[in-house]
Design a protein around this motif. Structure first.
Motif, PDB file in Angstrom:
ATOM      1  N   ALA A  51       0.861  -1.192   0.000  1.00 30.94           N
ATOM      2  CA  ALA A  51       0.000   0.000   0.000  1.00 30.94           C
ATOM      3  C   ALA A  51       0.890   1.232   0.000  1.00 30.94           C
ATOM      4  CB  ALA A  51      -0.919   0.002   1.225  1.00 30.94           C
ATOM      5  N   ASP A  52       0.316   2.352  -0.434  1.00 30.04           N
ATOM      6  CA  ASP A  52       1.077   3.607  -0.492  1.00 30.04           C
ATOM      7  C   ASP A  52       0.978   4.408   0.796  1.00 30.04           C
ATOM      8  OD1 ASP A  52       1.896   3.257  -3.222  1.00 30.04           O
ATOM      9  OD2 ASP A  52      -0.152   3.772  -3.810  1.00 30.04           O
ATOM     10  N   VAL A  53      -0.126   4.227   1.532  1.00 31.05           N
ATOM     11  CA  VAL A  53      -0.359   4.980   2.764  1.00 31.05           C
ATOM     12  C   VAL A  53      -0.946   4.037   3.808  1.00 31.05           C
ATOM     13  CG1 VAL A  53      -1.736   6.814   3.851  1.00 31.05           C
ATOM     14  CG2 VAL A  53      -0.729   7.185   1.597  1.00 31.05           C
ATOM     15  N   TYR A  54      -0.455   4.176   5.033  1.00 22.90           N
ATOM     16  CA  TYR A  54      -1.037   3.510   6.199  1.00 22.90           C
ATOM     17  C   TYR A  54      -1.358   4.613   7.194  1.00 22.90           C
ATOM     18  CZ  TYR A  54       0.828  -0.867   4.364  1.00 22.90           C
ATOM     19  OH  TYR A  54       1.110  -1.946   3.569  1.00 22.90           O
ATOM     20  N   LEU A  55      -2.622   4.693   7.590  1.00 21.99           N
ATOM     21  CA  LEU A  55      -2.956   5.676   8.607  1.00 21.99           C
ATOM     22  C   LEU A  55      -3.847   5.051   9.650  1.00 21.99           C
ATOM     23  CD1 LEU A  55      -6.015   7.229   8.394  1.00 21.99           C
ATOM     24  CD2 LEU A  55      -4.997   7.921   6.264  1.00 21.99           C
ATOM     25  N   ILE A  56      -3.697   5.528  10.873  1.00 27.25           N
ATOM     26  CA  ILE A  56      -4.521   5.076  11.985  1.00 27.25           C
ATOM     27  C   ILE A  56      -5.295   6.272  12.489  1.00 27.25           C
ATOM     28  CG2 ILE A  56      -4.533   4.138  14.331  1.00 27.25           C
ATOM     29  CD1 ILE A  56      -2.026   2.546  13.566  1.00 27.25           C
ATOM     30  N   ALA A  57      -6.607   6.073  12.658  1.00 27.81           N
ATOM     31  CA  ALA A  57      -7.480   7.154  13.105  1.00 27.81           C
ATOM     32  C   ALA A  57      -8.463   6.643  14.145  1.00 27.81           C
ATOM     33  CB  ALA A  57      -8.247   7.737  11.927  1.00 27.81           C
ATOM     34  N   ASP A  58      -8.788   7.508  15.086  1.00 31.37           N
ATOM     35  CA  ASP A  58      -9.881   7.265  16.018  1.00 31.37           C
ATOM     36  C   ASP A  58     -11.117   7.913  15.411  1.00 31.37           C
ATOM     37  OD1 ASP A  58      -8.348   6.049  18.119  1.00 31.37           O
ATOM     38  OD2 ASP A  58      -7.545   8.028  18.572  1.00 31.37           O
ATOM     39  N   LEU A  59     -12.188   7.139  15.279  1.00 30.21           N
ATOM     40  CA  LEU A  59     -13.437   7.643  14.707  1.00 30.21           C
ATOM     41  C   LEU A  59     -14.592   7.204  15.589  1.00 30.21           C
ATOM     42  CD1 LEU A  59     -12.643   6.900  10.978  1.00 30.21           C
ATOM     43  CD2 LEU A  59     -13.030   9.166  11.973  1.00 30.21           C
ATOM     44  N   PRO A  60     -15.707   7.942  15.530  1.00 30.56           N
ATOM     45  CA  PRO A  60     -16.835   7.645  16.420  1.00 30.56           C
ATOM     46  C   PRO A  60     -17.410   6.236  16.284  1.00 30.56           C
ATOM     47  CG  PRO A  60     -17.102   9.821  15.469  1.00 30.56           C
ATOM     48  CD  PRO A  60     -15.933   9.172  14.777  1.00 30.56           C
TER      49      PRO A  60
END
Length: 107
Positions: A51-60
Motif C-alpha cells: 500500500a502507499d499509505v497507512y494511517l490510523i485514526a480514532d473515529l466515532p
C-alpha cells in the motif's frame, strides 16, 4: 472511540495529485477530514510495497469509518481497505465470553 487502520493505494490520478500537493498537504487534508467527522488522526505514513499509505485514526463508529473509506474510493484517486483495530482489553473481554460453536459437518 474506535480505532481504524486505513490502507490506501493511489491510482495513477492519485499519484499525480500527490506529486502536485506533496505529502504534507495530504496529511493536513486527512487530519481536517477526520476532525470534521469527530475523530482524530493518530498516525499517517507513506510506504512502498503493498500500500502507499497507512494511517490510523480514532473515529466515532463503524459507519463513520465506512463513510471515510467510501468517499476516498469514490474519488477515483485511491483504493482503500479499512481494518477495525481492537485493544488488548477488548480481546480480553472477547476471550471471557462463552460461545457455543458447532463447526460445519460436526453433529
Amino acid at each position: 472511540m474506535a480505532k481504524y487502520l486505513f490502507q490506501t493505494t493511489y491510482t495513477t490520478e492519485g499519484v499525480r495529485g500527490l506529486l502536485d500537493e506533496g505529502g504534507s498537504g495530504r496529511v493536513t487534508q486527512t487530519e481536517n477530514l477526520i476532525a470534521r467527522l469527530g475523530g482524530r488522526l493518530e498516525s499517517f505514513y507513506f510506504a512502498f510495497g503493498g500500500a502507499d499509505v497507512y494511517l490510523i485514526a480514532d473515529l466515532p463508529d463503524n459507519a463513520t469509518a465506512a463513510a471515510v473509506g467510501y468517499a476516498a474510493t469514490a474519488s477515483g484517486a485511491v483504493r482503500t481497505k479499512t481494518v477495525v483495530l481492537l485493544t488488548p482489553e477488548e480481546i480480553d473481554r472477547a476471550a471471557q465470553q462463552k460461545v457455543s460453536y458447532r463447526p460445519p459437518g460436526v453433529h
